[in-house]
Design an enzyme around this catalytic site. Structure first.
Site, PDB file in Angstrom:
ATOM      1  CB  THR A   1       3.776  -0.273   6.835  1.00 49.75           C
ATOM      2  OG1 THR A   1       2.424  -0.403   7.307  1.00 49.75           O
ATOM      3  CG2 THR A   1       4.698  -0.600   7.993  1.00 49.75           C
TER       4      THR A   1
ATOM      5  CG  ASP B   1      -0.974  -0.915   8.742  1.00 49.83           C
ATOM      6  OD1 ASP B   1      -1.874  -0.078   8.920  1.00 49.83           O
ATOM      7  OD2 ASP B   1      -1.002  -1.767   7.829  1.00 49.83           O
TER       8      ASP B   1
ATOM      9  N   GLY C   1      -6.089  -0.088  10.249  1.00 50.98           N
ATOM     10  CA  GLY C   1      -5.376  -0.972  11.161  1.00 50.98           C
ATOM     11  C   GLY C   1      -6.130  -2.278  11.295  1.00 50.98           C
TER      12      GLY C   1
ATOM     13  CD  GLN D   1      -6.714   6.061   8.047  1.00 49.62           C
ATOM     14  OE1 GLN D   1      -6.452   5.922   9.230  1.00 49.62           O
ATOM     15  NE2 GLN D   1      -7.884   5.711   7.545  1.00 49.62           N
ATOM     16  NE  ARG D   2      -3.575   3.694   0.718  1.00 42.13           N
ATOM     17  CZ  ARG D   2      -4.106   2.558   0.321  1.00 42.13           C
ATOM     18  NH1 ARG D   2      -4.095   1.523   1.129  1.00 42.13           N
ATOM     19  NH2 ARG D   2      -4.635   2.422  -0.872  1.00 42.13           N
TER      20      ARG D   2
ATOM     21  N   GLY E   1       0.817  -1.220   0.000  1.00 46.94           N
ATOM     22  CA  GLY E   1       0.000   0.000   0.000  1.00 46.94           C
ATOM     23  C   GLY E   1       0.843   1.258   0.000  1.00 46.94           C
TER      24      GLY E   1
END
Lengths: 405, 405
Positions: A140, A142, A187, A298-299, A12
């Protein structure tokens, strides 16, 4: 002997995966041991189909600077799992391509699954006396890679979450009427990004008053009781939840509908824990409820990226090249925090075999006893990562980003 | 004779409704005809319950500057419809409060429904020989007020949409696989905000390649054909749709489920046109599909606000005070564009009776013939409104916003 380098992006996208690419290109071009820096288009999958470009030649100096500030993966990405069996014909075919292009240095920017690629390639190389250096550059939002203090991409996503939740809290509190706002954050298994919402608070007791991570078992009745208590204290209650919260039996809350799919890696494609809780709260309490899913924003928000994160991502790329030139292989560049305040960090190397296919969950002892909040230990950890606003090129009121034509 | 002023905020929050409040306070305090500037807490509804504050006394100079840059409604808001019958006892009760507080000037910052409030109060005042001046200050991200070139709040929301869609387009195009991304934007009846997504394009033919506004009838089969054509041209297709798109019979696309509710004003509470189209595309084409609802973020993002919008919103407040002091009443401050390039604008006044309860829809002749795109006329109109990034106070990596304790 001069060799070429090749770099790919995988998994991602994030706001800063291109900053690491920038670091690799800049550092690669600064060393005369490296002739060219090639870029795989769409990662190893695209490269196998013959798609690549010459990054050391095809980008102007200005484009290179834009690359540093452009979110998402400039080279394109893939989700491609290499064969587990190292005797698969895939490997000699790939290494023949490397040989033909005189590749000496291989860099792969990605998360868990990408480190699995680096691990397999470096193991294959060592079995076959190849001297190509294989280096993983972490990436990432995450923040779930082991053996590193944090991952490039997390700081920017965390800053986006903290800022946006702060703004939604203001928005949600303008009316007198009792209301509940549920914000769903990315998440699947790790609550790092949802925890970042705690930084949104402007004062003790501010919203979000309830934060639920996947690391704690979620229970609908306990949730109802938490919400009831919160509603007696505040007219506007804001709650942050991870997409991947699950009950004590491991059933995802979003599975309380029958709308679940799998991605290529067999991951459950989750969506909707926020929506399900919205309906639950509306039916139970009859108050005004809204759910907001921050989704891919958000990414991929370049505009709200963290300057610290951008610089560290560049550094990860730079240090990857340096490690490769020292002859190191089969490693991932990792971050070692040397102090919290003032924050300092140094790059180290981690054995990529020890990184791949593992997940670093949010520490249990950073979750408050009732499972609805985060301790100050997390704030001390996360705040340094969201600092600074990068200066970026704007044109016509909008950010200028680079893209492949 | 010295009098006091009072100001309220009403309807949905925006990134700049506080900038107009700032303009009113600053200008109000600069004139000696005005003793105090009071603020109604939660609009006229809260004021009727006795909730107000003294803005000319309770805010420090530093807080006032923060107010200018803080999104959402500092004073709190309401959705309260005044009685249609001007002989209702509501009115003498309200005017008695005004008399007791020596109110000479009344300012209400809001959209259609708020202008209805100003209209009723000014008509009541004129029937009862009250000399209180009633002034409306426009505010709505929807840009749907008549008699003004545009509304404060629209520029910031449009900038948020253009920027965020540009970033989602980058994010959505990293994989080789065919994919469709559907972005749902606010706008029940007017497509102004969805149209702003056209500014996200970086080059001719860039995503979003399809844009659907409520002003055109939506047809599922024509949509399927549009998507099919787009998928033959691009591997990643991004589509922007208004929440309020409807079919030729006026049925909202989001009503293709049975999840519809009404708000206080009898408006349909819409959500989900993006989700419904996501499922439609997945079932029809079997490609990877994602829908993203930008939700309240598009109206409350202070970080991505437009500097032009902030300054014009201040100006609207300032000019409102000046008009009131000239003895004008029953008007809304409006924007008259005097040139596109370089963009210039002047404040004028509009009869509030002619503004309230009307909606300015997106011009039909700015929609391309096939109903899937916007003409350049719109870009010329909208681009000046999204210019400039305000400098704001940051602390610990996050914006500092003011709030009532």
């Amino acid at each position: 002997m001069k060799k070429n380098a090749i770099v790919g992006q995988s998994g991602g996208p994030t706001a800063v995966i291109n900053a690491s690419l920038y670091g690799i290109i800049k550092e690669g071009m600064a060393h005369e041991e490296i002739s060219r820096v090639y870029g795989m288009i769409n990662g190893i999958e695209g490269f196998m189909s013959g798609n690549y470009m010459d990054l050391s030649n095809d980008l102007t100096a200005e484009e290179l600077e834009l690359l540093k500030m452009t979110p998402a993966a400039y080279l394109g990405s893939c989700r491609y799992k290499l064969p587990d069996d190292l005797s698969s014909p895939f490997y000699p075919a790939l290494f023949e391509k490397f040989r033909a292009m005189e590749i000496g240095y291989f860099f792969y920017i990605g998360g868990n699954d990408s480190m699995d690629t680096v691990s397999k390639l470096s193991r294959y190389a060592s079995h076959h006396q190849s001297d190509i250096r294989f280096i993983g550059i972490p990436k990432t939002i995450d923040n779930d890679l082991v053996l590193t203090d944090h991952t490039p991409g997390y700081g920017s996503a965390a800053k986006y979450v903290a800022d946006t939740v702060r703004e939604i809290v203001l928005d949600s509190s303008v009316y007198q009427q009792k209301s509940v706002t549920i914000i769903e954050l990315m998440g699947r298994h790790a609550g790092w990004l949802t925890a970042a919402s705690a930084m949104a608070r402007k004062f003790e007791g501010d919203n979000p008053v309830l934060i639920y991570l996947p690391e704690s078992d979620f229970d609908f009745e306990r949730f109802a009781s938490d919400v009831q208590t919160a509603l007696t204290r505040k007219s506007s209650v804001v709650i942050c939840v991870s997409e991947g919260i699950s009950d004590s039996k491991g059933k995802f809350i979003c599975e309380y509908t029958d709308d679940v799919q799998l991605d290529t890696f067999g991951h459950k494609m989750l969506a909707g824990s926020g929506k399900i809780l919205e309906n639950f709260v509306r039916n139970r309490f009859g108050v005004k409820v809204r759910s907001v899913e921050l989704n891919v924003n958000q990414r991929c928000s370049g505009m709200l990226a963290s300057a610290v994160d951008i610089e560290e991502s560049v550094q990860a790329g730079t240090e990857g090249v340096k490690a490769a030139l020292k002859g190191i292989t089969g490693i991932m560049i990792a971050f070692n925090r040397t102090a919290d305040s003032p924050y300092t960090m140094e790059c180290i190397t981690a054995d990529v075999d020890q990184v791949c296919n593992k997940e670093k969950l949010f520490p249990k002892d950073w979750i408050c006893a009732n499972g609805t909040d985060i301790t100050d230990d997390f704030l001390r950890y996360a705040l340094p990562l969201i600092q600074g606003e990068p200066k970026r090129k704007m044109e016509g009121g909008l950010p200028v980003y680079i893209f492949r034509k």
